[in-house]
Write a protein that holds these residues in place. Structure first.
Motif, PDB file in Angstrom:
ATOM      1  N   ASN A 171      34.469  51.189  22.974  1.00 40.75           N
ATOM      2  CA  ASN A 171      33.632  50.228  22.730  1.00 40.75           C
ATOM      3  C   ASN A 171      33.649  49.758  21.146  1.00 40.75           C
ATOM      4  N   VAL A 172      32.402  49.012  20.696  1.00 41.69           N
ATOM      5  CA  VAL A 172      32.450  48.180  19.662  1.00 41.69           C
ATOM      6  C   VAL A 172      32.364  49.249  18.388  1.00 41.69           C
ATOM      7  N   TYR A 173      31.790  50.676  18.594  1.00 40.23           N
ATOM      8  CA  TYR A 173      31.988  51.271  17.462  1.00 40.23           C
ATOM      9  C   TYR A 173      33.056  52.153  17.352  1.00 40.23           C
ATOM     10  N   GLN A 174      34.064  51.837  17.827  1.00 44.88           N
ATOM     11  CA  GLN A 174      35.534  52.332  17.652  1.00 44.88           C
ATOM     12  C   GLN A 174      36.006  51.734  16.186  1.00 44.88           C
ATOM     13  N   PHE A 175      35.371  50.565  15.703  1.00 41.53           N
ATOM     14  CA  PHE A 175      35.697  49.747  14.631  1.00 41.53           C
ATOM     15  C   PHE A 175      34.974  50.148  13.394  1.00 41.53           C
ATOM     16  N   PHE A 177      43.080  50.136  31.752  1.00 44.66           N
ATOM     17  CA  PHE A 177      43.960  50.659  30.869  1.00 44.66           C
ATOM     18  C   PHE A 177      43.142  51.499  29.649  1.00 44.66           C
ATOM     19  N   ALA A 178      41.888  50.724  29.413  1.00 46.99           N
ATOM     20  CA  ALA A 178      40.958  51.048  28.312  1.00 46.99           C
ATOM     21  C   ALA A 178      40.031  52.404  28.718  1.00 46.99           C
ATOM     22  N   LYS A 182      41.079  52.251  19.106  1.00 50.67           N
ATOM     23  CA  LYS A 182      40.816  50.957  18.670  1.00 50.67           C
ATOM     24  C   LYS A 182      41.428  49.851  19.707  1.00 50.67           C
ATOM     25  N   TRP A 183      42.680  50.014  20.072  1.00 53.71           N
ATOM     26  CA  TRP A 183      43.475  49.345  21.032  1.00 53.71           C
ATOM     27  C   TRP A 183      42.530  49.249  22.163  1.00 53.71           C
ATOM     28  N   LEU A 184      42.226  50.312  22.636  1.00 54.23           N
ATOM     29  CA  LEU A 184      41.361  50.707  24.058  1.00 54.23           C
ATOM     30  C   LEU A 184      40.132  49.807  23.859  1.00 54.23           C
TER      31      LEU A 184
END
Length: 383
Positions: free
Chosen positions: A239-243, A334-335, A353-355
């Protein structure tokens, strides 16, 4: 034109789903995950050592009691613990496939397409590994959640609310679909007293534990305790918090994330209601998928497994909107699946991050379709 399946052929395909799904899972049932050893197996041992159902008067698990009832039943059966725990999840894998079939059959009442959808969901890597390998029980709330969507579009609102309540009794993550339930109430597809059915079912299922002496306060606070258990912004969720790389002010970001997610959900609800969009079956399925992806994508403290409901619904929505949304289940799976790999196999196959980007792409696709639907008049097929 969709091929019409003969009754004998349809029965043959339906009968083939069960052995096929079981055969795939058979090779995984001996695997013992860390979660199984640290939690579920110990809960089972505690129940068995303290008199079966009567053990439920104690506080020993952080799951709500309906799942513990199933473990208690296992203690009375001559079944190895590991096998019994996984059979519970596998049975609900089949129920999830059944409601997938029922929901897709509303669009394709004749032919093989509903069977293809059911088989696809039952063989998704996340669905197979979640129960048969990991020993998790996410298929339970997901099966009831998809069933709730089915009964809602079949104009059986009270039964839909019962299924929402059954899902909530097992897992808090069904709240990802509660915005859909609110839309159904606001647009008068579900009577507002039906909302009382949802907690009513949960309280009713707490009854047996109360009868053996469980603490009412503990039963009522189980989900509150779960919500406060994790402080990290994300627990391998794509989700967004991977960034974000955060070492300070995590609490502030977490609170902001909850507020932002709530705001996004409210915007979607108000947008749908204000547009007076007719709630056709395809559009209800689309809304369910949007919320199943959107909420765990922006909500903090999500586990990788919390996209399980999105895994199933992304397949269903692709059958409803095949021309534009066929990439969605590929992106979501995939994610979702590769976010499992660090926990199950000890290493990440793909950078998270790709996921997260893949999950974001899926969200953009279903979100774009929802915007198009709010602006589009009804077609003869109701799309």
């Amino acid at each position: 034109m969709t091929r019409i399946a003969r009754p004998g052929q349809a029965f043959f395909v339906a009968a083939a789903i069960v052995p096929l799904t079981l055969a795939v899972r058979l090779v995984l049932v001996d695997f013992q995950s860390m979660d199984y050893r640290a939690f579920v197996a110990q809960w089972y041992d505690f129940i068995k050592a303290n008199g079966g159902f009567s053990a439920l008067r104690y506080e020993f698990a952080n799951y709500n009691v309906p799942y513990l009832y199933l473990l208690a039943i296992l203690t009375y059966l001559p079944v190895p613990t590991l096998i019994g725990v996984k059979v519970i999840s596998i049975l609900f894998d089949l129920l999830l496939a059944f409601y997938t079939y029922k929901l897709v059959a509303l669009k394709y009442p004749r032919g093989w397409v509903p069977f293809l959808a059911a088989v696809t969901v039952s063989l998704l890597p996340t669905v197979v590994t979640n129960g048969a390998m990991w020993g998790q029980c996410d298929s339970i709330y997901a099966a009831f959640g998809v069933g709730a969507v089915y009964y809602a579009v079949r104009s059986r609102p009270w039964l839909a609310c019962v299924f929402f309540g059954l899902a909530l009794a097992f897992k808090l993550q069904i709240v990802f679909l509660f915005p859909l339930l609110l839309i159904l109430v606001l647009l008068r597809k579900v009577p507002w007293p039906g909302l009382l059915v949802v907690p009513g079912v949960v309280l009713l299922l707490d009854g047996p534990a109360l009868l053996v002496g469980a603490n009412p306060a503990q039963l009522l606070s189980v989900y509150v305790d779960q919500a406060g258990e994790y402080t990290r912004l994300t627990l391998n969720a794509p989700n967004v918090y991977q960034f974000l790389t955060v070492t300070n002010s995590a609490d502030m970001i977490r609170n902001a994330g909850v507020l932002f997610t709530g705001t996004l959900v409210l915007i979607v609800i108000l947008g749908v209601v204000a547009s007076r969009m007719a709630l056709t079956i395809p559009r209800v399925v689309l809304l369910a998928t949007v919320f199943a992806i959107l909420v765990p994508f922006f909500l903090p403290a999500m586990h990788e497994r919390y996209f399980y409901l999105a895994d199933a619904l992304s397949v269903i929505v692709a059958f409803y909107f095949p021309r534009r949304l066929w990439p969605v289940p590929l992106l979501v799976q995939f994610a979702s699946f590769f976010s499992y790999t660090p926990f199950l196999f000890g290493r990440a196959g793909v950078d998270l991050k790709w996921l997260a980007l893949a999950m974001l792409a899926a969200l953009v696709l279903v979100g774009r379709e929802l915007v198009l639907q709010t602006r589009r008049p009804l077609t003869p097929t109701g799309d």
